[in-house]
Design an enzyme around this catalytic site. Sequence first.
Site, PDB file in Angstrom:
ATOM      1  CB  THR A 189     -14.487 -52.200  16.022  1.00  0.00           C
ATOM      2  OG1 THR A 189     -14.931 -53.492  15.605  1.00  0.00           O
ATOM      3  CG2 THR A 189     -13.537 -51.641  15.000  1.00  0.00           C
TER       4      THR A 189
ATOM      5  CB  CYS B  59     -41.625 -55.124   8.182  1.00  0.00           C
ATOM      6  SG  CYS B  59     -42.618 -56.033   7.018  1.00  0.00           S
TER       7      CYS B  59
HETATM    8  N1  ASP Z   1     -17.689 -57.799  16.284  1.00  0.00           N
HETATM    9  C1  ASP Z   1     -17.563 -56.469  16.833  1.00  0.00           C
HETATM   10  C2  ASP Z   1     -18.423 -56.389  18.059  1.00  0.00           C
HETATM   11  O1  ASP Z   1     -19.612 -56.267  17.954  1.00  0.00           O
HETATM   12  C3  ASP Z   1     -17.927 -55.463  15.807  1.00  0.00           C
HETATM   13  C4  ASP Z   1     -17.876 -54.052  16.301  1.00  0.00           C
HETATM   14  O2  ASP Z   1     -17.214 -53.726  17.285  1.00  0.00           O
HETATM   15  O3  ASP Z   1     -18.489 -53.200  15.699  1.00  0.00           O
HETATM   16  O4  ASP Z   1     -17.899 -56.431  19.141  1.00  0.00           O
END
Ligand code: ASP
Length: 375
Positions: A45, A311
């Site tokens: 992202t 856990c």
């Molecule tokens: N699905 C994305 C990834 O892990 C989510 C992120 O970038 O935080 O590449």
Amino acid sequence: MTDSATTPSTSSSTATPATSSPATSTSATQAAQAPRIMVIYTGGTIGMVEDRTTGALVPFDFSHLIENVPKLNRLGYELDHVAFTPPIDSSNMNPAHWAHLAQLITDSYDSHDGFVVLHGTDTMAYTASALSFMLGNLDKPVILTGSQLPIGEIREDGTENLITALEIAAARTAEGTPRVQEVAIAFGRHLWRGNRSTKVSSTNFGAFRSFNYPALADVDLHITYRDDLLWHPAGERPLELWSSMDDAVDVLWLYPGISRDVLKAQLECPSTKGIVLRTFGAGNAPTESWFVEDLAQAVKSGKVIVNVTQCPAGGVEEKRYATGDALAQAGVITGLDMTCEAALTKMMHLFGRGLSAEEVGRYMACSLAGELTEV
Ligand code: ASP
């Protein structure tokens, strides 16, 4: 080992200086003093921007890193960058990508002061754990970060995380040595040891936690390091790259009512050499005779089985309950307070080094890179 079809490549703009290099700078002395950081964008992202015409999120072009995040200029660092082509969602990360990353870091190790790896959050803890074992004698910072919202959004956490990661990668002690000499995750308000970290939230800006080891630094008005908690390599030794990871490993998650068929299917899978057994509480499991016998049989057949609790916090204390002790009697090895991510990638690494089952079992309970608390 992993199918070569999934082997990654990097863009041809590998390590293109984003700012002027010492050779082209008007002030060579100034440039030489500026920390030189390598930014490796794998995907996720953080590197997304909104396509103005379609409104869709697309990876931004890393040759325009400074254009996308102009504030970076004000850090005064010399930034080089390289990107996976194409950038990947971290759900597609695999040992071949880890090997590629470790190789990129190794290739630029002498020329750079630190490394920032931009990565999707979903499997970041696995990559951080894997790199901590693959980069032996590491004495420079390898800081992973990502974000919950893309840098291109109006309200987002990516810019802060990137800048924090860069500052940590550039931080030095009064003696001029790198402040952080390990693989770590900088995310939100904390710096965590990579091989102690777990993703805990898909929405919170504090997406990571390390339940069994305190934060290495707190990111507030100042970045406050806990020097007593940071990892320091033993002696000055050259970086050692262990790029081979053996993926003949598995995770067996126990639950009340697990059937013998399900257990056997995993224990007897011919292509696995090692299994992370996710147990209850302090490392407990059913004591029914078929269950313990099947585990003992798998160990006798040469599999390494490591006990790691389900856990998030705490660890395995085999002797605390008869149910845990039965596992130890069956030859299951304690994973102490390791995360599943660390245990799994550590086994891949140890088998990848060509060690025997007996040797792998022995090393699993010893700290290689601060991943567990030895007793
Ligand atoms: N699905 C994305 C990834 O892990 C989510 C992120 O970038 O935080 O590449």
